[in-house]
Design a protein around this motif. Structure first.
Motif, short mmCIF file in Angstrom:
data_model
loop_
_atom_site.label_atom_id
_atom_site.label_comp_id
_atom_site.label_asym_id
_atom_site.label_seq_id
_atom_site.Cartn_x
_atom_site.Cartn_y
_atom_site.Cartn_z
N LYS A 197 0.88 -1.25 -0.11
CA LYS A 197 0.14 0.01 -0.11
C LYS A 197 0.94 1.32 0.06
O LYS A 197 1.95 1.18 0.54
CB LYS A 197 -0.83 -0.05 1.18
N PRO A 198 0.28 2.43 -0.54
CA PRO A 198 1.16 3.61 -0.66
C PRO A 198 1.54 4.12 0.83
O PRO A 198 2.45 4.82 1.19
CB PRO A 198 -0.04 4.77 -1.29
N SER A 199 0.65 3.70 1.82
CA SER A 199 0.92 4.25 3.23
C SER A 199 2.09 3.49 3.71
O SER A 199 2.93 3.87 4.75
CB SER A 199 -0.22 3.73 4.21
N GLN A 200 2.49 2.13 3.35
CA GLN A 200 3.65 1.40 3.67
C GLN A 200 4.81 2.14 3.07
O GLN A 200 5.88 2.19 3.69
CB GLN A 200 3.43 -0.07 3.32
N ILE A 201 4.67 2.46 1.85
CA ILE A 201 5.93 3.33 1.24
C ILE A 201 6.01 4.53 1.89
O ILE A 201 7.16 4.93 2.17
CB ILE A 201 5.51 3.53 -0.33
N LYS A 202 5.00 5.13 2.35
CA LYS A 202 5.28 6.56 2.96
C LYS A 202 5.73 6.07 4.43
O LYS A 202 6.72 7.11 4.77
CB LYS A 202 3.88 7.31 3.31
N GLU A 203 5.59 5.20 5.12
CA GLU A 203 6.17 5.04 6.40
C GLU A 203 7.37 4.70 6.30
O GLU A 203 8.53 4.93 7.35
CB GLU A 203 5.32 3.56 6.74
N GLU A 204 7.79 3.92 5.40
CA GLU A 204 9.41 3.77 4.94
C GLU A 204 10.22 5.17 5.03
O GLU A 204 11.36 5.03 5.73
CB GLU A 204 9.84 2.96 3.88
N PHE A 205 9.59 6.17 4.49
CA PHE A 205 10.27 7.23 4.54
C PHE A 205 10.38 8.22 5.59
O PHE A 205 11.22 8.77 6.04
CB PHE A 205 9.76 8.15 3.15
N VAL A 206 9.12 7.93 6.46
CA VAL A 206 8.99 8.81 7.46
C VAL A 206 9.65 8.42 8.65
O VAL A 206 10.23 9.10 9.48
CB VAL A 206 7.22 8.83 7.75
N LYS A 207 9.67 7.00 8.74
CA LYS A 207 10.43 6.44 9.94
C LYS A 207 11.80 6.10 9.55
O LYS A 207 12.61 5.36 10.37
CB LYS A 207 9.48 5.02 10.33
N GLY A 208 12.04 6.07 8.31
CA GLY A 208 13.56 5.86 7.98
C GLY A 208 14.46 6.79 8.13
O GLY A 208 14.11 7.99 8.52
N ASN A 209 15.52 6.47 7.61
CA ASN A 209 16.63 7.57 7.65
C ASN A 209 16.57 8.44 6.28
O ASN A 209 16.99 8.01 5.33
CB ASN A 209 18.21 6.92 7.67
N LYS A 210 15.87 9.51 6.43
CA LYS A 210 15.40 10.39 5.37
C LYS A 210 16.83 10.71 4.54
O LYS A 210 16.70 10.56 3.23
CB LYS A 210 14.92 11.68 5.73
#
Length: 283
Positions: A197-210
């Motif tokens: 889901k797009p929300s999972q992709i967004k989560e990778e960016f939000v909670k990841g090392n930007k």
């Protein structure tokens, strides 16, 4: 300046090293390997599209070109997805060496399926690549073989298939546009087949090392363009060994910045053997 092959090689070396190192950093905070792969592919593809105006605009009208491109993209998608998992489980410097197995597979496939002439120097080079990888994974009297190595080998096989299908196709397109196709379409395929889901992709960016994500994406998109352009402008027997220098660069950078200090001497020996092998293969 934009037609200087050596400039593109130098650019590739810097970008490929940054890509390998920062991709490893991004995997340290991943929640979903498929979602992270998609995020990086989409961002890298967009970066490539931005560079389209700097290259000649041309597109193939041959339907066969698009069929072969479509088939190769499927295998690129499989490769990229598996490689994210592999990168999360092994050191960046080690991954760089494992990746060179695709050269060996290209030689074997050429002999078995395309009836190419047997060349001793190529055979020796291929064996050196295999030996260098054994040297890395042989620890304490036994060969360490886990799921990451298996997936890495499989990813090199699918990458080899993609390359055979994709030979010289990039010459028929605006180069950055072609690179964008081989990044964005695989991202969409992974999204569909893994039902991400797009929300999972967004989560990778939000909670990841930007910072690491952005650097990885930029270096990925520009790196592919630089490598392909280097091969278009230069002699393959010169460009290939120079590009292989990323192996030793990743050992050095991994040691300095990612604290990858295990088996350092073996890594250096393996990296040197790989560079020698590429020179032998391209003679």
């Amino acid at each position: 300046m934009l037609n200087n092959g050596i400039l593109y090689v130098l650019g590739y070396l810097v970008l490929a090293t940054a890509f390998t190192q920062f991709f490893k950093v991004t995997t340290k905070t991943l929640k979903n390997a498929g979602a992270l792969t998609i995020l990086l592919q989409l961002m890298a593809g967009m970066i490539a599209l931005i560079l389209c105006p700097f290259f000649e605009f041309k597109f193939s009208t041959d339907i066969n070109i698009y069929i072969m491109l479509g088939m190769s993209i499927i295998f690129y998608a499989i490769t990229d997805r598996m490689n994210t998992t592999v990168r999360s489980g092994i050191e960046a410097s080690t991954f760089s060496m494992l990746k060179q197995l695709s050269t060996t597979f290209m030689i074997v496939a050429g002999l078995l399926f395309f009836k190419e002439e047997f060349v001793l120097s190529k055979f020796i080079g291929a064996m050196l690549i295999i030996f260098s990888n054994i040297l890395i994974f042989y620890k304490k009297g036994k060969f360490k073989f886990d799921k990451y190595i298996l997936l890495g080998i499989l990813a090199n096989i699918t990458f080899t298939i993609a390359l055979f299908l994709d030979v010289n196709i990039s010459d028929n397109f605006n180069l950055p546009f072609y690179v964008a196709l081989t990044l964005i379409i695989p991202a969409l395929l992974i999204m569909i087949f893994e039902r991400i889901k797009p929300s999972q992709i967004k989560e990778e960016f939000v909670k990841g090392n930007k910072k690491a994500i952005i650097i990885t994406a930029i270096s990925w998109g520009v790196m592919i363009i630089a490598q392909l352009r280097a091969y278009q402008l230069g002699n393959v027997t010169i460009v290939a060994p120079l590009c292989a220098l990323t192996v030793i660069l990743n050992v050095i950078v991994g040691y300095l910045f990612l604290n990858e200090k295990d088996n350092l001497l073996r890594k250096i020996i393996s990296a040197i053997l790989i560079i020698i092998s590429i020179i032998l293969i391209k003679m």
